[in-house]
Scaffold this motif. Structure first.
Motif, PDB file in Angstrom:
ATOM      1  N   GLN A   6       0.808  -1.213   0.000  1.00  9.61           N
ATOM      2  CA  GLN A   6       0.000   0.000   0.000  1.00  9.61           C
ATOM      3  C   GLN A   6       0.845   1.269   0.000  1.00  9.61           C
ATOM      4  OE1 GLN A   6      -3.031   0.058   3.034  1.00  9.61           O
ATOM      5  NE2 GLN A   6      -3.517  -2.115   2.772  1.00  9.61           N
ATOM      6  N   ILE A   7       0.256   2.309  -0.601  1.00 11.22           N
ATOM      7  CA  ILE A   7       0.745   3.677  -0.429  1.00 11.22           C
ATOM      8  C   ILE A   7      -0.279   4.380   0.447  1.00 11.22           C
ATOM      9  CG2 ILE A   7       1.379   5.844  -1.543  1.00 11.22           C
ATOM     10  CD1 ILE A   7       1.992   4.227  -4.078  1.00 11.22           C
ATOM     11  N   VAL A   8       0.163   4.897   1.577  1.00 12.95           N
ATOM     12  CA  VAL A   8      -0.728   5.384   2.636  1.00 12.95           C
ATOM     13  C   VAL A   8      -0.473   6.865   2.887  1.00 12.95           C
ATOM     14  CG1 VAL A   8      -1.429   5.082   5.036  1.00 12.95           C
ATOM     15  CG2 VAL A   8      -0.656   3.097   3.709  1.00 12.95           C
ATOM     16  N   LEU A   9      -1.527   7.626   2.992  1.00  9.37           N
ATOM     17  CA  LEU A   9      -1.441   9.018   3.435  1.00  9.37           C
ATOM     18  C   LEU A   9      -1.930   9.103   4.867  1.00  9.37           C
ATOM     19  CD1 LEU A   9      -1.295  12.157   3.159  1.00  9.37           C
ATOM     20  CD2 LEU A   9      -3.659  12.037   2.298  1.00  9.37           C
ATOM     21  N   VAL A  10      -1.106   9.659   5.752  1.00 11.34           N
ATOM     22  CA  VAL A  10      -1.515   9.936   7.129  1.00 11.34           C
ATOM     23  C   VAL A  10      -1.455  11.439   7.318  1.00 11.34           C
ATOM     24  CG1 VAL A  10      -1.126   9.506   9.573  1.00 11.34           C
ATOM     25  CG2 VAL A  10      -0.539   7.734   7.887  1.00 11.34           C
ATOM     26  N   GLY A  18      -0.516  10.678  14.970  1.00  9.20           N
ATOM     27  CA  GLY A  18      -0.263  10.540  13.536  1.00  9.20           C
ATOM     28  C   GLY A  18       1.129  10.009  13.257  1.00  9.20           C
ATOM     29  N   ARG A  19       2.086  10.436  14.031  1.00 12.81           N
ATOM     30  CA  ARG A  19       3.466   9.945  13.895  1.00 12.81           C
ATOM     31  C   ARG A  19       3.529   8.443  14.197  1.00 12.81           C
ATOM     32  NH1 ARG A  19       8.144  13.016  14.016  1.00 12.81           N
ATOM     33  NH2 ARG A  19      10.070  11.972  14.685  1.00 12.81           N
ATOM     34  N   ALA A  20       2.826   8.020  15.251  1.00 13.92           N
ATOM     35  CA  ALA A  20       2.801   6.600  15.600  1.00 13.92           C
ATOM     36  C   ALA A  20       2.126   5.776  14.508  1.00 13.92           C
ATOM     37  CB  ALA A  20       2.081   6.405  16.932  1.00 13.92           C
ATOM     38  N   ILE A  21       1.079   6.315  13.888  1.00 17.52           N
ATOM     39  CA  ILE A  21       0.389   5.607  12.812  1.00 17.52           C
ATOM     40  C   ILE A  21       1.300   5.465  11.600  1.00 17.52           C
ATOM     41  CG2 ILE A  21      -1.538   5.755  11.184  1.00 17.52           C
ATOM     42  CD1 ILE A  21      -3.123   7.176  13.459  1.00 17.52           C
ATOM     43  N   VAL A  32       4.655   5.579   2.923  1.00 19.83           N
ATOM     44  CA  VAL A  32       3.823   6.497   3.700  1.00 19.83           C
ATOM     45  C   VAL A  32       4.077   7.948   3.303  1.00 19.83           C
ATOM     46  CG1 VAL A  32       3.141   7.222   6.009  1.00 19.83           C
ATOM     47  CG2 VAL A  32       3.947   4.884   5.639  1.00 19.83           C
ATOM     48  N   VAL A  33       3.000   8.653   3.003  1.00 15.51           N
ATOM     49  CA  VAL A  33       3.047  10.102   2.849  1.00 15.51           C
ATOM     50  C   VAL A  33       2.798  10.703   4.219  1.00 15.51           C
ATOM     51  CG1 VAL A  33       1.986  12.129   1.801  1.00 15.51           C
ATOM     52  CG2 VAL A  33       2.261  10.028   0.455  1.00 15.51           C
ATOM     53  N   VAL A  34       3.822  11.362   4.750  1.00 18.43           N
ATOM     54  CA  VAL A  34       3.756  11.993   6.067  1.00 18.43           C
ATOM     55  C   VAL A  34       3.317  13.441   5.867  1.00 18.43           C
ATOM     56  CG1 VAL A  34       5.083  12.656   8.113  1.00 18.43           C
ATOM     57  CG2 VAL A  34       5.568  10.473   6.961  1.00 18.43           C
ATOM     58  N   ASN A  35       2.038  13.686   6.036  1.00 16.67           N
ATOM     59  CA  ASN A  35       1.523  15.046   5.875  1.00 16.67           C
ATOM     60  C   ASN A  35       1.760  15.865   7.143  1.00 16.67           C
ATOM     61  OD1 ASN A  35      -1.400  16.497   6.776  1.00 16.67           O
ATOM     62  ND2 ASN A  35      -0.399  17.324   4.976  1.00 16.67           N
ATOM     63  N   TYR A  36       2.050  17.143   6.951  1.00 16.89           N
ATOM     64  CA  TYR A  36       2.212  18.049   8.091  1.00 16.89           C
ATOM     65  C   TYR A  36       1.788  19.440   7.661  1.00 16.89           C
ATOM     66  CZ  TYR A  36       6.376  19.914   5.794  1.00 16.89           C
ATOM     67  OH  TYR A  36       7.222  20.517   4.884  1.00 16.89           O
ATOM     68  N   LEU A  37       1.533  20.292   8.631  1.00 17.54           N
ATOM     69  CA  LEU A  37       1.240  21.699   8.363  1.00 17.54           C
ATOM     70  C   LEU A  37       2.314  22.588   8.954  1.00 17.54           C
ATOM     71  CD1 LEU A  37      -0.553  23.873   7.204  1.00 17.54           C
ATOM     72  CD2 LEU A  37      -1.961  23.778   9.280  1.00 17.54           C
ATOM     73  N   HIS A  38       2.550  22.466  10.262  1.00 18.70           N
ATOM     74  CA  HIS A  38       3.549  23.306  10.924  1.00 18.70           C
ATOM     75  C   HIS A  38       4.786  22.523  11.366  1.00 18.70           C
ATOM     76  CE1 HIS A  38       0.638  26.499  10.871  1.00 18.70           C
ATOM     77  NE2 HIS A  38      -0.204  25.831  11.639  1.00 18.70           N
ATOM     78  N   SER A  39       4.680  21.206  11.442  1.00 18.64           N
ATOM     79  CA  SER A  39       5.741  20.389  12.050  1.00 18.64           C
ATOM     80  C   SER A  39       6.743  19.896  11.010  1.00 18.64           C
ATOM     81  CB  SER A  39       5.122  19.209  12.806  1.00 18.64           C
ATOM     82  OG  SER A  39       4.171  19.654  13.745  1.00 18.64           O
ATOM     83  N   LYS A  40       7.328  20.815  10.274  1.00 14.19           N
ATOM     84  CA  LYS A  40       8.234  20.447   9.177  1.00 14.19           C
ATOM     85  C   LYS A  40       9.442  19.656   9.671  1.00 14.19           C
ATOM     86  CE  LYS A  40      10.605  22.530   5.188  1.00 14.19           C
ATOM     87  NZ  LYS A  40      12.000  22.155   5.350  1.00 14.19           N
ATOM     88  N   GLU A  41      10.097  20.160  10.691  1.00 14.86           N
ATOM     89  CA  GLU A  41      11.300  19.481  11.186  1.00 14.86           C
ATOM     90  C   GLU A  41      10.977  18.090  11.708  1.00 14.86           C
ATOM     91  OE1 GLU A  41      13.556  21.742  13.960  1.00 14.86           O
ATOM     92  OE2 GLU A  41      13.821  23.462  12.605  1.00 14.86           O
ATOM     93  N   ALA A  42       9.895  17.966  12.446  1.00 16.06           N
ATOM     94  CA  ALA A  42       9.513  16.663  13.004  1.00 16.06           C
ATOM     95  C   ALA A  42       9.149  15.691  11.894  1.00 16.06           C
ATOM     96  CB  ALA A  42       8.353  16.835  13.978  1.00 16.06           C
ATOM     97  N   ASN A  88      -7.310   9.932   8.167  1.00  9.64           N
ATOM     98  CA  ASN A  88      -7.621  11.322   8.490  1.00  9.64           C
ATOM     99  C   ASN A  88      -7.415  11.560   9.984  1.00  9.64           C
ATOM    100  OD1 ASN A  88      -8.437  12.568   5.976  1.00  9.64           O
ATOM    101  ND2 ASN A  88     -10.137  11.108   5.985  1.00  9.64           N
ATOM    102  N   ASN A  89      -6.215  12.023  10.301  1.00  9.14           N
ATOM    103  CA  ASN A  89      -5.823  12.244  11.691  1.00  9.14           C
ATOM    104  C   ASN A  89      -5.690  13.726  12.030  1.00  9.14           C
ATOM    105  OD1 ASN A  89      -4.299  11.562  14.317  1.00  9.14           O
ATOM    106  ND2 ASN A  89      -2.784  12.733  13.163  1.00  9.14           N
TER     107      ASN A  89
END
Length: 254
Positions: A6-10, A18-21, A32-42, A88-89
């Protein structure tokens, strides 16, 4: 489809649950596509941990459909295939601090609007953006992240709880609408998790009270919660849709 294929978007995967998922999916071999808004470094740190062949960090505000569409396009280009599983987290900023919450007489509608935008509007945007790819794959999996608070409102977080309750309704209407296309839509709902950024403000005594009230006598961790999300994305859940699985150590039973 096996998890490893699978290719997964979280969404909101740079931190917290979300990080744990995202870690849980990568551990099973998914990309895994690791989506973020403000947490770029993380988010970028997480990608380095998981490996560039397994993960990519992509910024997008899920409330903005154009940013969501661009994120899906970038994910397809990066991994050479369609995103077939969406978690959708993401949610608007929220702190689980019961002592600081606005009470019924004082809470302003703007707080409800912000939570509905993050939980419901964001989920609608990502689900709609995913559909073309899921159709091409012949099916897909959507897992929405909820809360046990609308069944057991021990702390009345009015805005957050109302938005998550609406997300459960959306989960079921989308499940009814998309089932014929081989797309399942489910929800995994947690209680207070030990510990995420959102629950960091919770006093230790509250964690102890929750642990004492559960049959397992402990507070669920983000990693344990993430494992339940994997179930709904796995072949084992191929005939399960429109369901809400509460993962809180048995605090809420339904």
């Amino acid at each position: 489809m096996e998890l490893s294929e699978q290719i997964v978007l979280v969404t909101g995967a740079g931190r917290g649950v979300g990080r744990a998922i995202a870690r849980a999916f990568a551990r099973q071999g998914a990309r895994v596509v690791v989506n973020y808004l403000h947490s770029k470094e993380a988010a970028e740190e997480l990608v380095r941990e998981l490996g560039p062949d397994k993960a990519v960090a992509l910024a997008a505000d899920v409330v903005d459909p154009e940013q969501v569409a661009a994120m899906f396009a970038a994910g397809r280009e990066r991994f050479g295939g369609e995103i077939g599983t969406v978690v959708n987290n993401a949610l608007a900023d929220f702190s689980f601090d019961g002592d600081a919450r606005p009470a019924a007489a004082a809470i302003r509608w703007e707080r409800f609007r912000d939570q509905f935008d993050g939980s419901v509007r964001g989920a609608v945007n990502t689900m709609q953006a995913a559909l073309a790819g899921m159709h091409a794959l012949g099916g897909g999996r959507i897992v929405n992240i909820g809360t046990n608070l609308f069944q057991n409102p021990v702390v009345p977080y009015h805005d957050y709880t109302a938005a998550k309750a609406a997300l459960l309704s959306l989960t079921r209407t989308y499940a009814a609408d998309l089932g014929r296309e081989g797309i399942t839509v489910n929800m995994v709902s947690g209680g207070l998790l030990r510990t995420t950024d959102a629950s960091a403000a919770t006093p230790e005594a509250v964690f102890d009270q929750i642990a004492a009230a559960t049959p397992l006598r402990r507070v669920t961790t983000p990693e344990e919660f993430a494992d339940a999300v994997l179930f709904f994305a796995s072949p084992w859940a191929r005939s399960v849709t429109g369901q809400n699985l509460v993962v809180d150590g048995g605090l809420v039973m339904n």
